[in-house]
Write a protein that holds these residues in place. Structure first.
Motif, PDB file in Angstrom:
ATOM      1  N   UNK A  53      58.753  34.685  41.150  1.00 59.74           N
ATOM      2  CA  UNK A  53      59.580  33.856  42.020  1.00 59.74           C
ATOM      3  C   UNK A  53      59.866  34.680  43.266  1.00 59.74           C
ATOM      4  N   UNK A  54      60.011  34.017  44.382  1.00 57.12           N
ATOM      5  CA  UNK A  54      60.274  34.714  45.636  1.00 57.12           C
ATOM      6  C   UNK A  54      61.687  34.443  46.117  1.00 57.12           C
ATOM      7  N   UNK A  55      62.264  35.430  46.757  1.00 55.60           N
ATOM      8  CA  UNK A  55      63.569  35.279  47.375  1.00 55.60           C
ATOM      9  C   UNK A  55      63.437  34.330  48.567  1.00 55.60           C
ATOM     10  N   UNK A  56      64.536  33.962  49.149  1.00 55.27           N
ATOM     11  CA  UNK A  56      64.551  33.033  50.276  1.00 55.27           C
ATOM     12  C   UNK A  56      63.676  33.516  51.425  1.00 55.27           C
ATOM     13  N   UNK A  57      63.061  32.559  52.099  1.00 47.36           N
ATOM     14  CA  UNK A  57      62.264  32.879  53.286  1.00 47.36           C
ATOM     15  C   UNK A  57      63.139  33.501  54.375  1.00 47.36           C
ATOM     16  N   UNK A  58      64.439  33.265  54.317  1.00 47.83           N
ATOM     17  CA  UNK A  58      65.354  33.889  55.283  1.00 47.83           C
ATOM     18  C   UNK A  58      65.336  35.405  55.159  1.00 47.83           C
ATOM     19  N   UNK A  59      64.911  35.922  54.008  1.00 51.59           N
ATOM     20  CA  UNK A  59      64.870  37.366  53.792  1.00 51.59           C
ATOM     21  C   UNK A  59      63.471  37.942  53.967  1.00 51.59           C
ATOM     22  N   UNK A  60      62.557  37.149  54.494  1.00 54.59           N
ATOM     23  CA  UNK A  60      61.166  37.573  54.653  1.00 54.59           C
ATOM     24  C   UNK A  60      60.908  38.098  56.061  1.00 54.59           C
ATOM     25  N   UNK A  61      59.852  38.848  56.190  1.00 52.52           N
ATOM     26  CA  UNK A  61      59.308  39.234  57.488  1.00 52.52           C
ATOM     27  C   UNK A  61      57.818  38.931  57.470  1.00 52.52           C
ATOM     28  N   UNK A  62      57.269  38.752  58.634  1.00 54.85           N
ATOM     29  CA  UNK A  62      55.834  38.511  58.768  1.00 54.85           C
ATOM     30  C   UNK A  62      55.255  39.565  59.701  1.00 54.85           C
ATOM     31  N   UNK A  63      54.158  40.161  59.287  1.00 50.00           N
ATOM     32  CA  UNK A  63      53.426  41.097  60.137  1.00 50.00           C
ATOM     33  C   UNK A  63      52.296  40.329  60.787  1.00 50.00           C
ATOM     34  N   UNK A  64      52.139  40.493  62.097  1.00 49.02           N
ATOM     35  CA  UNK A  64      51.047  39.808  62.774  1.00 49.02           C
ATOM     36  C   UNK A  64      50.507  40.687  63.890  1.00 49.02           C
ATOM     37  N   UNK A  65      49.202  40.545  64.160  1.00 47.49           N
ATOM     38  CA  UNK A  65      48.615  41.353  65.233  1.00 47.49           C
ATOM     39  C   UNK A  65      48.979  40.776  66.602  1.00 47.49           C
ATOM     40  N   UNK A  66      49.286  41.676  67.515  1.00 49.38           N
ATOM     41  CA  UNK A  66      49.595  41.259  68.883  1.00 49.38           C
ATOM     42  C   UNK A  66      49.202  42.389  69.831  1.00 49.38           C
ATOM     43  N   UNK A  67      48.224  42.112  70.681  1.00 53.56           N
ATOM     44  CA  UNK A  67      47.744  43.102  71.652  1.00 53.56           C
ATOM     45  C   UNK A  67      47.337  44.417  70.989  1.00 53.56           C
ATOM     46  N   UNK A  68      46.647  44.318  69.858  1.00 55.90           N
ATOM     47  CA  UNK A  68      46.153  45.508  69.173  1.00 55.90           C
ATOM     48  C   UNK A  68      47.192  46.251  68.353  1.00 55.90           C
ATOM     49  N   UNK A  69      48.388  45.746  68.288  1.00 58.98           N
ATOM     50  CA  UNK A  69      49.471  46.360  67.519  1.00 58.98           C
ATOM     51  C   UNK A  69      49.911  45.396  66.422  1.00 58.98           C
ATOM     52  N   UNK A  70      50.607  45.931  65.446  1.00 57.98           N
ATOM     53  CA  UNK A  70      51.201  45.091  64.407  1.00 57.98           C
ATOM     54  C   UNK A  70      52.663  44.872  64.771  1.00 57.98           C
ATOM     55  N   UNK A  71      53.042  43.605  64.866  1.00 61.33           N
ATOM     56  CA  UNK A  71      54.399  43.229  65.239  1.00 61.33           C
ATOM     57  C   UNK A  71      55.079  42.611  64.024  1.00 61.33           C
ATOM     58  N   UNK A  72      56.345  42.939  63.833  1.00 60.03           N
ATOM     59  CA  UNK A  72      57.137  42.400  62.734  1.00 60.03           C
ATOM     60  C   UNK A  72      58.036  41.298  63.280  1.00 60.03           C
ATOM     61  N   UNK A  73      57.976  40.132  62.644  1.00 60.34           N
ATOM     62  CA  UNK A  73      58.870  39.041  63.026  1.00 60.34           C
ATOM     63  C   UNK A  73      59.673  38.614  61.804  1.00 60.34           C
ATOM     64  N   UNK A  74      60.820  38.021  62.043  1.00 60.34           N
ATOM     65  CA  UNK A  74      61.651  37.533  60.943  1.00 60.34           C
ATOM     66  C   UNK A  74      61.043  36.289  60.334  1.00 60.34           C
ATOM     67  N   UNK A  75      61.217  36.144  59.034  1.00 59.80           N
ATOM     68  CA  UNK A  75      60.843  34.928  58.324  1.00 59.80           C
ATOM     69  C   UNK A  75      59.354  34.683  58.215  1.00 59.80           C
ATOM     70  N   UNK A  76      59.024  33.575  57.595  1.00 60.19           N
ATOM     71  CA  UNK A  76      57.607  33.228  57.453  1.00 60.19           C
ATOM     72  C   UNK A  76      57.038  32.796  58.798  1.00 60.19           C
ATOM     73  N   UNK A  77      55.769  33.033  58.970  1.00 60.11           N
ATOM     74  CA  UNK A  77      55.107  32.728  60.233  1.00 60.11           C
ATOM     75  C   UNK A  77      54.873  31.243  60.401  1.00 60.11           C
ATOM     76  N   UNK A  78      54.618  30.541  59.303  1.00 60.36           N
ATOM     77  CA  UNK A  78      54.285  29.120  59.372  1.00 60.36           C
ATOM     78  C   UNK A  78      55.483  28.311  59.856  1.00 60.36           C
ATOM     79  N   UNK A  79      55.217  27.326  60.658  1.00 65.78           N
ATOM     80  CA  UNK A  79      56.256  26.415  61.145  1.00 65.78           C
ATOM     81  C   UNK A  79      56.299  25.198  60.221  1.00 65.78           C
ATOM     82  N   UNK A  80      57.068  25.290  59.165  1.00 65.42           N
ATOM     83  CA  UNK A  80      57.143  24.215  58.188  1.00 65.42           C
ATOM     84  C   UNK A  80      58.497  24.240  57.508  1.00 65.42           C
TER      85      UNK A  80
END
Length: 131
Positions: free
Chosen positions: A47-74
């Motif tokens: 089971x997973x904790x709330x998405x409010x407690x998640x972070x998403x790693x994504x590539x941006x300009x050759x770097x890895x950027x950390x954003x809050x929450x899930x990346x998907x807009x749903x």
């Protein structure tokens, strides 16, 4: 074959449930997981904790950027995973369509990639052998 079953949930609806309703739903899910275990189909899950407690790693300009929450807009976010052993996709669908969690939100069923998972297991065994 192994299947990864991804259970999604709309957290805004889930938080409106009473403690008794949540308990009842969880007990139904756990009971069905036991049915899968007895049939040799339940390989594991989390089971997973709330998405409010998640972070998403994504590539941006050759770097890895950390954003809050899930990346998907749903509205529905990943609530948990279940690893399933089934003969084929139709068997996996038949098993998971009876899971009470499917009433809470969609379940995505994907075949596990046995080729890559074999490589991962071999690497894990090699590291274990080194120790």
């Amino acid at each position: 074959m192994k299947y990864v079953c991804l259970g999604y949930i709309d957290e805004s609806k889930f938080v409106t449930l009473s403690e008794e309703e949540v308990s009842k739903i969880m007990e139904e899910c756990l009971d069905y997981d036991d049915v899968l275990r007895r049939g040799g189909h339940f390989l594991g899950g989390e089971a997973l904790d709330s998405a409010r407690n998640a972070v998403t790693l994504k590539p941006e300009n050759g770097e890895v950027v950390v954003t809050d929450g899930p990346f998907a807009e749903t509205k529905e976010t990943l609530g948990g995973i279940l690893l399933l052993e089934a003969r084929d996709m139709n068997h996996a669908i038949a098993l998971m369509s009876k899971h009470p969690g499917a009433k809470m939100g969609p379940f995505e069923i994907r075949p596990a990639d046995e080729t890559i998972n074999k490589l991962v297991a071999e690497r894990g065994a090699a590291i274990t052998d080194e120790a």
